[in-house]
Write a protein that holds these residues in place. Structure first.
Motif, PDB file in Angstrom:
ATOM      1  N   LEU A 184      47.818  38.587  36.879  1.00 21.81           N
ATOM      2  CA  LEU A 184      47.232  37.549  37.730  1.00 21.81           C
ATOM      3  C   LEU A 184      47.797  36.179  37.413  1.00 21.81           C
ATOM      4  O   LEU A 184      48.057  35.382  38.314  1.00 21.81           O
ATOM      5  CB  LEU A 184      45.712  37.535  37.583  1.00 21.81           C
ATOM      6  CG  LEU A 184      44.940  38.470  38.488  1.00 21.81           C
ATOM      7  CD1 LEU A 184      43.450  38.397  38.171  1.00 21.81           C
ATOM      8  CD2 LEU A 184      45.189  38.148  39.951  1.00 21.81           C
ATOM      9  N   GLU A 185      48.012  35.897  36.131  1.00 24.69           N
ATOM     10  CA  GLU A 185      48.580  34.605  35.766  1.00 24.69           C
ATOM     11  C   GLU A 185      49.962  34.429  36.374  1.00 24.69           C
ATOM     12  O   GLU A 185      50.293  33.362  36.913  1.00 24.69           O
ATOM     13  CB  GLU A 185      48.668  34.491  34.242  1.00 24.69           C
ATOM     14  CG  GLU A 185      49.273  33.174  33.769  1.00 24.69           C
ATOM     15  CD  GLU A 185      49.518  33.154  32.280  1.00 24.69           C
ATOM     16  OE1 GLU A 185      50.332  32.324  31.839  1.00 24.69           O
ATOM     17  OE2 GLU A 185      48.921  33.979  31.556  1.00 24.69           O
ATOM     18  N   LEU A 186      50.795  35.471  36.322  1.00 29.81           N
ATOM     19  CA  LEU A 186      52.136  35.382  36.894  1.00 29.81           C
ATOM     20  C   LEU A 186      52.086  35.120  38.387  1.00 29.81           C
ATOM     21  O   LEU A 186      52.829  34.300  38.923  1.00 29.81           O
ATOM     22  CB  LEU A 186      52.903  36.678  36.624  1.00 29.81           C
ATOM     23  CG  LEU A 186      53.208  37.036  35.174  1.00 29.81           C
ATOM     24  CD1 LEU A 186      53.903  38.397  35.100  1.00 29.81           C
ATOM     25  CD2 LEU A 186      54.065  35.974  34.513  1.00 29.81           C
ATOM     26  N   VAL A 187      51.180  35.831  39.074  1.00 31.54           N
ATOM     27  CA  VAL A 187      51.106  35.729  40.534  1.00 31.54           C
ATOM     28  C   VAL A 187      50.463  34.424  40.979  1.00 31.54           C
ATOM     29  O   VAL A 187      50.951  33.765  41.907  1.00 31.54           O
ATOM     30  CB  VAL A 187      50.322  36.925  41.105  1.00 31.54           C
ATOM     31  CG1 VAL A 187      50.030  36.721  42.593  1.00 31.54           C
ATOM     32  CG2 VAL A 187      51.107  38.217  40.908  1.00 31.54           C
ATOM     33  N   LEU A 188      49.379  34.032  40.344  1.00 32.43           N
ATOM     34  CA  LEU A 188      48.587  32.893  40.825  1.00 32.43           C
ATOM     35  C   LEU A 188      49.125  31.549  40.379  1.00 32.43           C
ATOM     36  O   LEU A 188      48.911  30.544  41.063  1.00 32.43           O
ATOM     37  CB  LEU A 188      47.137  33.041  40.374  1.00 32.43           C
ATOM     38  CG  LEU A 188      46.380  34.274  40.888  1.00 32.43           C
ATOM     39  CD1 LEU A 188      44.947  34.274  40.361  1.00 32.43           C
ATOM     40  CD2 LEU A 188      46.382  34.326  42.408  1.00 32.43           C
ATOM     41  N   SER A 189      49.822  31.508  39.238  1.00 29.63           N
ATOM     42  CA  SER A 189      50.259  30.194  38.745  1.00 29.63           C
ATOM     43  C   SER A 189      51.686  30.195  38.230  1.00 29.63           C
ATOM     44  O   SER A 189      52.114  29.227  37.608  1.00 29.63           O
ATOM     45  CB  SER A 189      49.315  29.716  37.626  1.00 29.63           C
ATOM     46  OG  SER A 189      49.355  30.596  36.515  1.00 29.63           O
ATOM     47  N   GLY A 190      52.445  31.256  38.509  1.00 30.32           N
ATOM     48  CA  GLY A 190      53.778  31.371  37.931  1.00 30.32           C
ATOM     49  C   GLY A 190      54.768  30.325  38.406  1.00 30.32           C
ATOM     50  O   GLY A 190      55.501  29.732  37.631  1.00 30.32           O
ATOM     51  N   GLY A 191      54.840  30.084  39.704  1.00 25.66           N
ATOM     52  CA  GLY A 191      55.758  29.086  40.243  1.00 25.66           C
ATOM     53  C   GLY A 191      57.173  29.604  40.427  1.00 25.66           C
ATOM     54  O   GLY A 191      57.518  30.724  40.031  1.00 25.66           O
TER      55      GLY A 191
END
Length: 324
Positions: A256-263
């Motif tokens: 989720l971190e990669l998808v939601l805030s990865g950039g």
């Protein structure tokens, strides 16, 4: 090789769409009748936006791609661009593939180089791109309304995955890493989709700093909130194929971190009325670009994350900020 020899050799081409291109103090552009100019500038700084080891051909591609992505978010058709380039030295072995990658993407989108500047200094690439859009039809950040569906194009999170592997904070199989690396180094600007969404989408933004952070620009400009279904969002990362590999580091939280805030994704996030779902799919097919509905716009301001059962989840994902 001097400055003007460098420009003539690697960056001068005959103008075909501009009235006047490289070689004068100013370029001259003439938008078609009934069109407005769309203009955007992006800067890429070595060590901040790209690694010193990146293939210069891929860097040339990305330098223009990030600007074309802004035109895509506006629904504009590319016209021309300028290039301001600071170089530590005039290195022909670097300039040749860089200019080739840059101009190959430019040619693919009918966007010609019409001017710019070169100087000596730390490697820094600044591009200003010009596009055109029919008067009153530009996609803006301020048009989202309560009840609209929320969509994203393509896949998200792969570029951040590649960066974490480069940093040594995560590991991944070679095949997965190469797939993610291609997304980081040679993003695909969704120009065709942006144009196909004119008259369909109510608001749009390109995803450069992370989905939630860039979505926040739409919410702020439109004075609305959003609900994002994380169970759908988690499947947006192309590398998320757990049938082929597993890693203790890759918990659901990490995905989720990669998808939601990865950039560094350079996809589009956009909104459209629920009544326009068929039209959104037509635009998707026309542009040959996958789109996924991940939530909806709400009247209550703020960004709300929910799980597959619709239960609220904590929002602890921070997007990229140069000065944070």
């Amino acid at each position: 090789m001097g400055e003007f020899d460098l420009i003539r050799r690697f960056f001068t081409r005959p103008a075909t769409r501009a009235v006047l291109g490289v070689g004068d103090d100013c370029a001259l552009l003439q938008p078609a009748a009934g069109m407005q100019l769309a203009i955007s500038t992006d800067m890429l700084v070595e060590g901040r936006h790209f690694l010193s080891t990146v293939d210069p051909f891929k860097l040339g591609h990305k330098a223009l791609a990030v600007n074309l992505s802004d035109l895509a978010a506006c629904g504009a058709r590319p016209l021309a661009f300028t290039l301001a380039l600071a170089l530590p030295r005039a290195d022909e072995a670097w300039l040749e593939p860089f200019s080739r990658g840059l101009l190959a993407l430019a040619d693919a989108h009918g966007c010609e180089l019409v001017g710019g500047d070169t100087t000596q200094g730390p490697l820094n690439i600044c591009i200003t791109v010009f596009g055109e859009v029919p008067r009153g039809q530009a996609l803006l950040r301020s048009g989202a309304r309560a009840g609209d569906d929320l969509y994203v194009s393509g896949t998200l999170g792969d570029a951040r995955l590649a960066l974490e592997v480069f940093r040594g904070t995560l590991s991944a199989p070679a095949e997965v890493f190469e797939q993610a690396r291609a997304r980081m180094e040679q993003p695909t600007p969704r120009v065709a989709l942006g144009q196909a969404l004119r008259g369909v989408a109510t608001a749009a933004v390109d995803i450069s700093d992370g989905l939630l952070g860039d979505l926040g620009h739409i919410l702020q400009a439109s004075g609305v909130g959003a609900r994002v279904d994380t169970s759908v969002a988690m499947n947006l990362i192309a590398s998320n194929n757990r049938a082929t590999w597993t890693s203790a580091a890759f918990s659901s939280e990490k995905w989720l971190e990669l998808v939601l805030s990865g950039g560094d994704d350079y996809e589009l996030a956009f909104t459209a009325p629920a009544s326009a779902r068929a039209a959104v799919q037509v635009a998707s097919v026309q542009a040959q670009t996958r789109v996924t509905r991940i939530g909806c716009i709400e009247a209550e301001t703020g960004l709300h994350l929910v799980d597959a059962q619709g239960q609220a989840m904590p929002h602890r994902y921070a997007s990229f900020d140069h000065f944070a």
